[in-house]
Design a protein around this motif. Structure first.
Motif, mmCIF file in Angstrom:
data_model
loop_
_atom_site.group_PDB
_atom_site.id
_atom_site.type_symbol
_atom_site.label_atom_id
_atom_site.label_comp_id
_atom_site.label_asym_id
_atom_site.label_seq_id
_atom_site.Cartn_x
_atom_site.Cartn_y
_atom_site.Cartn_z
ATOM 1 N N GLY A 13 0.785 -1.236 0.000
ATOM 2 C CA GLY A 13 0.000 0.000 0.000
ATOM 3 C C GLY A 13 0.814 1.281 0.000
ATOM 4 O O GLY A 13 0.448 2.250 -0.662
ATOM 5 N N GLY A 14 1.925 1.301 0.737
ATOM 6 C CA GLY A 14 2.729 2.525 0.836
ATOM 7 C C GLY A 14 3.291 2.949 -0.507
ATOM 8 O O GLY A 14 3.160 4.104 -0.931
ATOM 9 N N ARG A 15 3.873 1.990 -1.195
ATOM 10 C CA ARG A 15 4.426 2.299 -2.519
ATOM 11 C C ARG A 15 3.316 2.670 -3.501
ATOM 12 O O ARG A 15 3.462 3.565 -4.326
ATOM 13 N N LEU B 41 0.453 3.977 -2.780
ATOM 14 C CA LEU B 41 -0.057 5.315 -2.445
ATOM 15 C C LEU B 41 0.852 6.379 -3.060
ATOM 16 O O LEU B 41 0.379 7.401 -3.569
ATOM 17 N N ALA B 42 2.142 6.124 -3.052
ATOM 18 C CA ALA B 42 3.093 7.067 -3.659
ATOM 19 C C ALA B 42 2.851 7.177 -5.168
ATOM 20 O O ALA B 42 2.933 8.265 -5.745
ATOM 21 N N VAL B 43 2.539 6.047 -5.799
ATOM 22 C CA VAL B 43 2.246 6.060 -7.247
ATOM 23 C C VAL B 43 0.971 6.869 -7.504
ATOM 24 O O VAL B 43 0.916 7.693 -8.421
ATOM 25 N N ARG C 258 -0.260 9.249 -5.645
ATOM 26 C CA ARG C 258 0.053 10.668 -5.408
ATOM 27 C C ARG C 258 0.730 11.280 -6.632
ATOM 28 O O ARG C 258 0.484 12.427 -6.987
ATOM 29 N N ARG C 259 1.626 10.522 -7.213
ATOM 30 C CA ARG C 259 2.380 11.010 -8.380
ATOM 31 C C ARG C 259 1.423 11.451 -9.489
ATOM 32 O O ARG C 259 1.628 12.449 -10.142
ATOM 33 N N GLN D 31 -5.628 8.804 -1.720
ATOM 34 C CA GLN D 31 -6.162 7.777 -0.820
ATOM 35 C C GLN D 31 -7.422 7.144 -1.407
ATOM 36 O O GLN D 31 -7.625 5.936 -1.303
ATOM 37 N N LEU E 158 -6.294 4.701 -4.000
ATOM 38 C CA LEU E 158 -5.776 3.461 -3.428
ATOM 39 C C LEU E 158 -6.928 2.554 -2.976
ATOM 40 O O LEU E 158 -6.922 1.349 -3.234
ATOM 41 N N GLN E 159 -7.912 3.156 -2.342
ATOM 42 C CA GLN E 159 -9.036 2.355 -1.864
ATOM 43 C C GLN E 159 -9.807 1.730 -3.039
ATOM 44 O O GLN E 159 -10.110 0.538 -3.021
ATOM 45 N N TYR F 215 -7.706 -1.085 -4.636
ATOM 46 C CA TYR F 215 -7.739 -2.343 -3.873
ATOM 47 C C TYR F 215 -9.085 -3.046 -4.028
ATOM 48 O O TYR F 215 -9.140 -4.267 -4.145
ATOM 49 N N ARG G 71 11.563 16.155 -10.627
ATOM 50 C CA ARG G 71 10.163 15.894 -10.242
ATOM 51 C C ARG G 71 9.401 17.216 -10.083
ATOM 52 O O ARG G 71 8.245 17.322 -10.505
ATOM 53 N N LEU H 31 4.345 10.818 -17.737
ATOM 54 C CA LEU H 31 4.443 9.786 -16.688
ATOM 55 C C LEU H 31 4.188 8.398 -17.272
ATOM 56 O O LEU H 31 4.910 7.446 -16.968
ATOM 57 N N ILE I 11 7.986 7.260 -17.674
ATOM 58 C CA ILE I 11 8.252 6.726 -16.334
ATOM 59 C C ILE I 11 7.620 5.340 -16.183
ATOM 60 O O ILE I 11 8.283 4.393 -15.784
ATOM 61 N N PRO J 129 6.887 3.302 3.921
ATOM 62 C CA PRO J 129 6.081 2.334 3.196
ATOM 63 C C PRO J 129 4.736 2.029 3.861
ATOM 64 O O PRO J 129 3.956 1.280 3.318
ATOM 65 N N VAL K 162 0.895 2.490 5.097
ATOM 66 C CA VAL K 162 -0.337 3.178 4.732
ATOM 67 C C VAL K 162 -0.980 3.609 6.055
ATOM 68 O O VAL K 162 -0.931 2.860 7.027
#
Lengths: 207, 88
Positions: free
Chosen positions: A37-39, A41-43, A45-46, A55, A58-59, A62, A143, A158, A162, B71, B73
């Motif tokens: 999820g952390g990675r 979420l970063a994608v 955000r990008r 967020q 991401l939800q 998933y 960036r 992107l 990227i 990392p 969430v």
């Protein structure tokens, strides 16, 4: 609650996790969210550049993944599959956002005289990209420049440069022709180049 | 009637089709005229160099981005995601 060490996505046994997910193991779903999820979420955000929207993405991503898990063939890695779902969901989010008219990119494109010559006299680039990338701040500088591009150009850059998605796939995702994707990518790179030249190849005639 | 002299490619044309030139998607004759323009025009050589370096920098811009971020969430988000999981 499942406790995972920091940076655990890299060390996870994806095949074993997938088997547990398919067996309906409750904890496996939480592992899948916490590990990747952390990675992801970063994608998100990008692409969407807004924390609440990221967020949401991401939800939604998933949820799509949970629903599609039975169809996931395992031909790619679970993390790669999730990454693609997040990018596609982020694109849908960008499409659905009602935004004010974007800034024009024209001021970042090269200007030409009537006879077809460049208005600007360009300076030499200071150092090759691989040398610049040895410095910690270079990526952050690039960036920040990418973030200055209007959304419709930034997203194509992107996706193509990227994410390395093929032109045809980007065309389908953005409902454009492949030729239009190529033109937009070229303009996005030209605009980014104008921004980066101010730092890495400052010109005397057009600072 | 043609003079037999190829019209010189302008800097604008060079800039417009530079991506195709770099991707080697031009016909051999057109590519030759690009090569010739590049040989004669130092300003376009510098412009092309800045474009190529930009593309290279862009490709690597996000390589360390996720690595620098935590990392995890947020817990609330994990709970919200798990709450929407379809149950069998």
């Amino acid at each position: 609650m499942v406790n995972l060490p920091r940076g655990s996505a890299a060390s996870i046994d994806e095949a074993a996790l997938l088997a547990r997910l398919r067996a309906g193991d409750e904890q496996a779903f939480e592992v899948m969210v916490r590990a990747f999820g952390g990675r992801l979420l970063a994608v998100a955000r990008r692409f969407v550049r807004d924390e609440a929207d990221a967020q949401d993405v991401l939800q939604s991503a998933y949820l799509s993944a949970f629903r599609a898990l039975a169809q996931f063939e395992g031909s790619s890695q679970l993390s790669t599959w999730l990454h693609r779902i997040v990018v596609n969901t982020a694109l849908m989010k960008l499409r659905s956002r009602r935004r004010k008219p974007e800034d024009s990119i024209d001021q970042l494109l090269p200007g030409f005289l009537d006879d077809g010559h460049h208005v600007e006299q360009f300076a030499d680039w200071t150092a090759p990209a691989d040398r610049l990338l040895e410095q910690q701040e270079t990526r952050a500088t690039v960036r920040a420049a990418i973030d200055q591009l209007p959304d419709r150009y930034r997203v194509v850059l992107l996706l193509r440069d990227i994410e390395e998605r093929p032109t045809q796939e980007v065309a389908e995702a953005l409902q454009m022709t492949p030729t239009a994707v190529k033109v937009r990518l070229h303009r996005a790179r030209q605009a980014l180049s104008t921004l980066l030249r101010k730092i890495y190849a400052p010109s005397v005639t057009n600072p | 009637m043609t003079s037999g002299i190829k019209p010189m490619l302008t800097c604008r044309e060079f800039a417009d089709f530079m991506a195709d030139y770099l991707a080697d998607e031009l016909s051999p004759a057109i590519k030759d005229s690009f090569d010739e323009h590049l040989r004669l025009c130092p300003n376009c050589r510098r412009y092309l160099a800045s474009y190529k370096e930009t593309v290279a920098l862009g490709r690597h811009a996000f390589e360390d981005y996720e690595a620098m971020l935590p990392p995890e969430v947020p817990d609330d988000l994990v709970k919200a995601i798990l709450a929407v999981r379809p149950r069998p």
